[in-house]
Design a protein around this motif. Sequence first.
Motif, PDB file in Angstrom:
ATOM      1  N   HIS A 248     -10.410  -7.943  81.735  1.00  0.00           N
ATOM      2  CA  HIS A 248      -9.392  -7.002  81.253  1.00  0.00           C
ATOM      3  C   HIS A 248      -9.997  -5.712  80.700  1.00  0.00           C
ATOM      4  O   HIS A 248      -9.305  -4.927  80.038  1.00  0.00           O
ATOM      5  N   GLY A 249     -11.265  -5.531  80.927  1.00  0.00           N
ATOM      6  CA  GLY A 249     -11.898  -4.273  80.569  1.00  0.00           C
ATOM      7  C   GLY A 249     -12.342  -4.147  79.131  1.00  0.00           C
ATOM      8  O   GLY A 249     -12.571  -3.042  78.642  1.00  0.00           O
ATOM      9  N   TYR A 250     -12.454  -5.257  78.402  1.00  0.00           N
ATOM     10  CA  TYR A 250     -12.897  -5.234  77.012  1.00  0.00           C
ATOM     11  C   TYR A 250     -14.353  -5.680  76.916  1.00  0.00           C
ATOM     12  O   TYR A 250     -14.802  -6.524  77.704  1.00  0.00           O
ATOM     13  N   PRO A 251     -15.097  -5.152  75.939  1.00  0.00           N
ATOM     14  CA  PRO A 251     -16.472  -5.616  75.752  1.00  0.00           C
ATOM     15  C   PRO A 251     -16.495  -7.072  75.289  1.00  0.00           C
ATOM     16  O   PRO A 251     -15.521  -7.571  74.705  1.00  0.00           O
ATOM     17  N   ALA A 252     -17.615  -7.745  75.523  1.00  0.00           N
ATOM     18  CA  ALA A 252     -17.725  -9.182  75.228  1.00  0.00           C
ATOM     19  C   ALA A 252     -17.545  -9.491  73.744  1.00  0.00           C
ATOM     20  O   ALA A 252     -17.092 -10.581  73.379  1.00  0.00           O
ATOM     21  N   ASP A 253     -17.886  -8.541  72.868  1.00  0.00           N
ATOM     22  CA  ASP A 253     -17.777  -8.785  71.415  1.00  0.00           C
ATOM     23  C   ASP A 253     -16.493  -8.219  70.834  1.00  0.00           C
ATOM     24  O   ASP A 253     -16.379  -8.037  69.620  1.00  0.00           O
ATOM     25  N   TYR A 254     -15.493  -7.948  71.688  1.00  0.00           N
ATOM     26  CA  TYR A 254     -14.265  -7.294  71.238  1.00  0.00           C
ATOM     27  C   TYR A 254     -13.547  -8.075  70.147  1.00  0.00           C
ATOM     28  O   TYR A 254     -12.976  -7.500  69.217  1.00  0.00           O
ATOM     29  N   LEU A 255     -13.566  -9.391  70.230  1.00  0.00           N
ATOM     30  CA  LEU A 255     -12.844 -10.240  69.271  1.00  0.00           C
ATOM     31  C   LEU A 255     -13.706 -10.661  68.084  1.00  0.00           C
ATOM     32  O   LEU A 255     -13.231 -11.353  67.182  1.00  0.00           O
ATOM     33  N   ASP A 256     -14.967 -10.259  68.097  1.00  0.00           N
ATOM     34  CA  ASP A 256     -15.835 -10.612  66.969  1.00  0.00           C
ATOM     35  C   ASP A 256     -15.444  -9.791  65.752  1.00  0.00           C
ATOM     36  O   ASP A 256     -15.046  -8.616  65.874  1.00  0.00           O
ATOM     37  N   PRO A 257     -15.525 -10.352  64.538  1.00  0.00           N
ATOM     38  CA  PRO A 257     -15.181  -9.594  63.319  1.00  0.00           C
ATOM     39  C   PRO A 257     -16.120  -8.407  63.117  1.00  0.00           C
ATOM     40  O   PRO A 257     -17.315  -8.487  63.436  1.00  0.00           O
ATOM     41  N   VAL A 258     -15.556  -7.318  62.622  1.00  0.00           N
ATOM     42  CA  VAL A 258     -16.345  -6.113  62.319  1.00  0.00           C
ATOM     43  C   VAL A 258     -16.454  -5.996  60.804  1.00  0.00           C
ATOM     44  O   VAL A 258     -15.438  -5.916  60.104  1.00  0.00           O
ATOM     45  N   TYR A 259     -17.675  -6.000  60.286  1.00  0.00           N
ATOM     46  CA  TYR A 259     -17.893  -5.972  58.840  1.00  0.00           C
ATOM     47  C   TYR A 259     -18.290  -4.574  58.375  1.00  0.00           C
ATOM     48  O   TYR A 259     -19.048  -3.870  59.055  1.00  0.00           O
ATOM     49  N   ASP A 260     -17.766  -4.186  57.209  1.00  0.00           N
ATOM     50  CA  ASP A 260     -18.225  -2.941  56.593  1.00  0.00           C
ATOM     51  C   ASP A 260     -19.683  -3.049  56.190  1.00  0.00           C
ATOM     52  O   ASP A 260     -20.431  -2.085  56.244  1.00  0.00           O
ATOM     53  N   CYS A 261     -20.069  -4.232  55.758  1.00  0.00           N
ATOM     54  CA  CYS A 261     -21.465  -4.487  55.387  1.00  0.00           C
ATOM     55  C   CYS A 261     -21.970  -5.679  56.198  1.00  0.00           C
ATOM     56  O   CYS A 261     -21.653  -6.828  55.876  1.00  0.00           O
ATOM     57  N   PRO A 262     -22.738  -5.439  57.245  1.00  0.00           N
ATOM     58  CA  PRO A 262     -23.254  -6.552  58.065  1.00  0.00           C
ATOM     59  C   PRO A 262     -24.241  -7.442  57.316  1.00  0.00           C
ATOM     60  O   PRO A 262     -24.428  -8.604  57.688  1.00  0.00           O
ATOM     61  N   ASP A 263     -24.846  -6.922  56.243  1.00  0.00           N
ATOM     62  CA  ASP A 263     -25.841  -7.711  55.522  1.00  0.00           C
ATOM     63  C   ASP A 263     -25.230  -8.937  54.855  1.00  0.00           C
ATOM     64  O   ASP A 263     -25.806 -10.022  54.851  1.00  0.00           O
ATOM     65  N   CYS A 264     -24.049  -8.748  54.237  1.00  0.00           N
ATOM     66  CA  CYS A 264     -23.395  -9.875  53.542  1.00  0.00           C
ATOM     67  C   CYS A 264     -22.116 -10.313  54.232  1.00  0.00           C
ATOM     68  O   CYS A 264     -21.426 -11.215  53.755  1.00  0.00           O
ATOM     69  N   GLN A 265     -21.776  -9.620  55.360  1.00  0.00           N
ATOM     70  CA  GLN A 265     -20.534  -9.888  56.081  1.00  0.00           C
ATOM     71  C   GLN A 265     -19.321  -9.803  55.152  1.00  0.00           C
ATOM     72  O   GLN A 265     -18.396 -10.609  55.194  1.00  0.00           O
ATOM     73  N   ASP A 266     -19.379  -8.794  54.283  1.00  0.00           N
ATOM     74  CA  ASP A 266     -18.288  -8.462  53.354  1.00  0.00           C
ATOM     75  C   ASP A 266     -17.985  -9.550  52.328  1.00  0.00           C
ATOM     76  O   ASP A 266     -16.909  -9.562  51.714  1.00  0.00           O
ATOM     77  N   THR A 267     -18.922 -10.447  52.087  1.00  0.00           N
ATOM     78  CA  THR A 267     -18.727 -11.457  51.044  1.00  0.00           C
ATOM     79  C   THR A 267     -19.183 -10.942  49.682  1.00  0.00           C
ATOM     80  O   THR A 267     -18.787 -11.466  48.645  1.00  0.00           O
ATOM     81  N   GLY A 268     -20.059  -9.928  49.679  1.00  0.00           N
ATOM     82  CA  GLY A 268     -20.589  -9.384  48.428  1.00  0.00           C
ATOM     83  C   GLY A 268     -21.858 -10.070  47.965  1.00  0.00           C
ATOM     84  O   GLY A 268     -22.466  -9.641  46.976  1.00  0.00           O
ATOM     85  N   TYR A 269     -22.267 -11.113  48.683  1.00  0.00           N
ATOM     86  CA  TYR A 269     -23.448 -11.875  48.259  1.00  0.00           C
ATOM     87  C   TYR A 269     -24.362 -12.186  49.443  1.00  0.00           C
ATOM     88  O   TYR A 269     -23.891 -12.451  50.554  1.00  0.00           O
ATOM     89  N   VAL A 270     -25.660 -12.148  49.184  1.00  0.00           N
ATOM     90  CA  VAL A 270     -26.670 -12.535  50.167  1.00  0.00           C
ATOM     91  C   VAL A 270     -27.635 -13.497  49.476  1.00  0.00           C
ATOM     92  O   VAL A 270     -28.255 -13.137  48.470  1.00  0.00           O
ATOM     93  N   ASN A 271     -27.705 -14.714  49.999  1.00  0.00           N
ATOM     94  CA  ASN A 271     -28.577 -15.743  49.405  1.00  0.00           C
ATOM     95  C   ASN A 271     -28.295 -15.952  47.911  1.00  0.00           C
ATOM     96  O   ASN A 271     -29.223 -16.085  47.096  1.00  0.00           O
ATOM     97  N   GLY A 272     -27.015 -15.932  47.561  1.00  0.00           N
ATOM     98  CA  GLY A 272     -26.624 -16.179  46.182  1.00  0.00           C
ATOM     99  C   GLY A 272     -26.779 -15.003  45.246  1.00  0.00           C
ATOM    100  O   GLY A 272     -26.480 -15.106  44.052  1.00  0.00           O
ATOM    101  N   LYS A 273     -27.213 -13.847  45.769  1.00  0.00           N
ATOM    102  CA  LYS A 273     -27.383 -12.655  44.942  1.00  0.00           C
ATOM    103  C   LYS A 273     -26.425 -11.558  45.390  1.00  0.00           C
ATOM    104  O   LYS A 273     -26.047 -11.492  46.563  1.00  0.00           O
ATOM    105  N   ARG A 274     -26.046 -10.703  44.435  1.00  0.00           N
ATOM    106  CA  ARG A 274     -25.131  -9.614  44.763  1.00  0.00           C
ATOM    107  C   ARG A 274     -25.749  -8.692  45.803  1.00  0.00           C
ATOM    108  O   ARG A 274     -26.890  -8.273  45.677  1.00  0.00           O
TER     109      ARG A 274
END
Length: 259
Positions: free
Chosen positions: A18-44
Amino acid sequence: KKQLHVLSAQKQQLLKEHGYPADYLDPVYDCPDCQDTGYVNGKRCHCFERQRLNILYAQSNIEAVLKEENFGHLRFDFYDDTEKVPQLGMTERAYMDVVVRQCREFAQQYPAKGNSILFTGGTGVGKTFLTNCIAKELIDRCISVIYLSSNELFEIFSKYKFGRESEDAEESYRYILECDMLIIDDLGTELNNSFVSSQLFYCINERIGRKKGTIISTNLSMSMLKDTYSDRVTSRIMSNYRVIPLYGADIRMKKRVFA
């Protein structure tokens, strides 16, 4: 796992058809480091701290001013370096070197080595500028700061005490007592009466009890503070604040002359 892999492959094939890229339905995060959870490895995450900092700047009431009034923009050009001030035994310039160093240390070490300052001195000698320099350093350390002129402070107290605009006034009143650093600028310019004196004492005393810092700037001398407010107010300040007098002519006037 095999079934999930097949479904994923089918999804990608349908998107492609249908002409869409393969990752079209994948979530888009404002912050890819924490995936918008606010935490990485238990740290802010850094994004969490940045948002927190933005909120603190907005709450401070002087966000725009701090872009110009900070230690990075501080200049000594307008302080005299030729004649010694009798009370100091040094020039205005040399004294300001000492004061600025003390202010930097205060901002870096707060609240470990004292948490309140009283700046005194005439109009335009740098009291508010130094206060703002400290405020920026504190906010950059994620310490909550609120700046109010003395008129604004007592207006909030009046609204809270007498029930006008009660919800907003109650929130502001509570924040004045609870924030990490309260700045009261130009104390003594408000219309003074018994209500103002009693509320000033309560505010100062309450924040001392809560171990919260306060920075006050005023054109009044210590004796004038005592006469204007009360012995109780002056006693609390003398006992708990670092008093820093500033000297010199009005820098604002000098800037106009040499602009």
